[in-house]
Scaffold this motif. Structure first.
Motif, PDB file in Angstrom:
ATOM      1  N   ARG A 194       7.949   4.614   4.015  1.00 45.10           N
ATOM      2  CA  ARG A 194       7.768   4.774   2.572  1.00 45.10           C
ATOM      3  C   ARG A 194       6.282   4.816   2.256  1.00 45.10           C
ATOM      4  N   ILE A 195       5.845   5.839   1.486  1.00 45.32           N
ATOM      5  CA  ILE A 195       4.426   6.040   1.196  1.00 45.32           C
ATOM      6  C   ILE A 195       4.226   6.226  -0.308  1.00 45.32           C
ATOM      7  N   GLY A 196       3.203   5.605  -0.836  1.00 47.99           N
ATOM      8  CA  GLY A 196       2.851   5.777  -2.239  1.00 47.99           C
ATOM      9  C   GLY A 196       1.440   5.291  -2.467  1.00 47.99           C
ATOM     10  N   MET A 197       1.038   5.256  -3.729  1.00 45.46           N
ATOM     11  CA  MET A 197      -0.267   4.714  -4.065  1.00 45.46           C
ATOM     12  C   MET A 197      -0.247   3.195  -3.918  1.00 45.46           C
ATOM     13  N   THR A 198      -1.375   2.608  -3.600  1.00 38.68           N
ATOM     14  CA  THR A 198      -1.454   1.161  -3.466  1.00 38.68           C
ATOM     15  C   THR A 198      -1.308   0.492  -4.824  1.00 38.68           C
ATOM     16  N   ALA A 199      -0.913  -0.792  -4.815  1.00 38.90           N
ATOM     17  CA  ALA A 199      -0.751  -1.541  -6.062  1.00 38.90           C
ATOM     18  C   ALA A 199      -2.068  -1.657  -6.810  1.00 38.90           C
ATOM     19  N   GLU A 200      -3.194  -1.575  -6.082  1.00 39.29           N
ATOM     20  CA  GLU A 200      -4.511  -1.706  -6.704  1.00 39.29           C
ATOM     21  C   GLU A 200      -5.044  -0.380  -7.229  1.00 39.29           C
ATOM     22  N   ALA A 201      -4.297   0.709  -6.984  1.00 42.30           N
ATOM     23  CA  ALA A 201      -4.767   2.019  -7.433  1.00 42.30           C
ATOM     24  C   ALA A 201      -4.950   2.019  -8.944  1.00 42.30           C
ATOM     25  N   GLU A 202      -6.019   2.645  -9.391  1.00 39.27           N
ATOM     26  CA  GLU A 202      -6.375   2.626 -10.807  1.00 39.27           C
ATOM     27  C   GLU A 202      -5.333   3.337 -11.656  1.00 39.27           C
ATOM     28  N   ILE A 203      -4.912   2.688 -12.738  1.00 39.73           N
ATOM     29  CA  ILE A 203      -3.980   3.291 -13.683  1.00 39.73           C
ATOM     30  C   ILE A 203      -4.774   4.146 -14.660  1.00 39.73           C
ATOM     31  N   PRO A 204      -4.408   5.399 -14.826  1.00 33.63           N
ATOM     32  CA  PRO A 204      -5.196   6.288 -15.700  1.00 33.63           C
ATOM     33  C   PRO A 204      -5.109   5.855 -17.160  1.00 33.63           C
ATOM     34  N   PRO A 205      -6.148   6.147 -17.939  1.00 34.52           N
ATOM     35  CA  PRO A 205      -6.117   5.821 -19.365  1.00 34.52           C
ATOM     36  C   PRO A 205      -4.972   6.540 -20.064  1.00 34.52           C
ATOM     37  N   GLU A 206      -4.566   6.019 -21.219  1.00 35.84           N
ATOM     38  CA  GLU A 206      -3.487   6.628 -21.974  1.00 35.84           C
ATOM     39  C   GLU A 206      -3.846   8.068 -22.332  1.00 35.84           C
ATOM     40  N   ASN A 207      -2.853   8.945 -22.191  1.00 41.54           N
ATOM     41  CA  ASN A 207      -2.980  10.377 -22.488  1.00 41.54           C
ATOM     42  C   ASN A 207      -3.819  11.140 -21.456  1.00 41.54           C
ATOM     43  N   ALA A 208      -4.324  10.443 -20.438  1.00 43.94           N
ATOM     44  CA  ALA A 208      -5.082  11.146 -19.393  1.00 43.94           C
ATOM     45  C   ALA A 208      -4.117  11.748 -18.376  1.00 43.94           C
ATOM     46  N   SER A 209      -4.503  12.872 -17.827  1.00 42.19           N
ATOM     47  CA  SER A 209      -3.637  13.502 -16.826  1.00 42.19           C
ATOM     48  C   SER A 209      -3.665  12.679 -15.552  1.00 42.19           C
TER      49      SER A 209
END
Length: 299
Positions: A194-209
């Protein structure tokens, strides 16, 4: 261990009720030495492992209708890879049958019910033979067959169900009128990551792509995996981020020995250790590329 001592009977969970293909597969794999418990949904089968049962058998896919979505939703859960692990698979031939209540004529059938996988597998047959029939999903093929025995309030007309041949023999009030579909697909030695982004990966700002991690996954396939990739599946991740996905990478041992092509053969411990090291090295390379990777199955 003395000759009088015996190993405890394994407890096995499957999608019920009795007569489902999961039931058939479980009995074929574990035999008469197991204690079987059926659950109404795949999610409950998955969560039963640990406190209630030793093993759970859940369907991954079929060769016509594809992956079972509820199963892959369970595979996203972090407990898989931590205290639960996939340790085997079994491929069975599917023989779908169309059943009705005794005395019902096919020309009178107005509704056909079954599990969505069975309806999907038999879609060509249903379109050609019952173009005007209502198709209704049920939790399992066995439940669909059993439901024919109870009148449906508010529905005027006859019903049919798609189920297994063994299920068709469990109820005397039902009769098999047509064998619809059959398939078999042998598999080789596999592992699932199973592969995905890490839990620490930055969450993009609201409305950002937000760019899906697919390009990261694809790039690692050519640089990180030392074994052939045989399939990729995708489901939305458990993180509350739109279009953030988790990927399931299935790999196969290169040059699979003939012993693994024989389902009755027992792999040697040395071969299994070598296979485990190969897969773990692939996981390590993916993690070093900045992604979260977890080995969730090896067989």
């Amino acid at each position: 261990m003395t000759s009088e001592e015996t190993l405890p009977s394994p407890k096995v969970a499957f999608l019920g009720p009795l007569g489902t293909y999961s039931h058939q597969c479980a009995v074929e794999h574990f035999g008469d030495n197991a204690t079987y418990t059926n659950y109404p949904t795949l999610t409950k089968v998955f969560h039963a492992v640990g406190d209630e049962v030793d093993y759970a058998l859940i369907p991954q896919e079929n060769t016509i209708f594809g992956s079972v979505v509820e199963t892959y939703d369970c595979l996203r859960l972090p407990e898989l890879g931590e205290n639960k692990f996939i340790r085997g698979e079994k491929t069975i031939g599917i023989q779908h049958c169309l059943v009705v209540r005794q005395g019902v004529e096919l020309g009178d059938v107005k509704k056909i019910i079954s599990h969505e996988q069975a309806l999907g597998q038999c879609s060509k047959f249903l379109t050609e033979n019952f173009p005007d029939a209502i198709l209704e999903k049920r939790p399992s093929t066995a439940e669909a067959a059993q439901s024919l025995l109870t009148p449906e309030e508010g529905f005027e007309g006859e019903r049919a169900a798609i189920c297994s041949a063994v299920c068709a023999t469990m109820f005397e009030e039902l009769q098999l009128v047509r064998k619809v579909f059959k398939t078999r697909n042998p598999r080789l030695r596999q592992a699932l990551i199973r592969i995905g982004m890490t839990a620490e990966a930055e969450i993009p700002p609201e409305n950002a792509s937000y760019h899906r991690p697919l390009h990261h996954v694809i790039s690692t396939l050519f640089t990180s995996f030392g074994v052939p990739v045989t399939r990729i599946d995708r489901r939305p991740s458990l993180r509350p981020i739109p279009f953030d996905d988790v990927y399931f990478i299935e790999v196969e041992e290169l040059g699979t020995p003939l012993e693994y092509r024989n389902p009755t053969a027992s792999p040697s411990s040395v071969s299994e250790e070598n296979w485990l090291r190969k897969v773990q090295e692939s996981v390590r390379r993916v993690r070093s590329a900045g992604l979260d990777a977890t080995l969730i199955g090896l067989w």
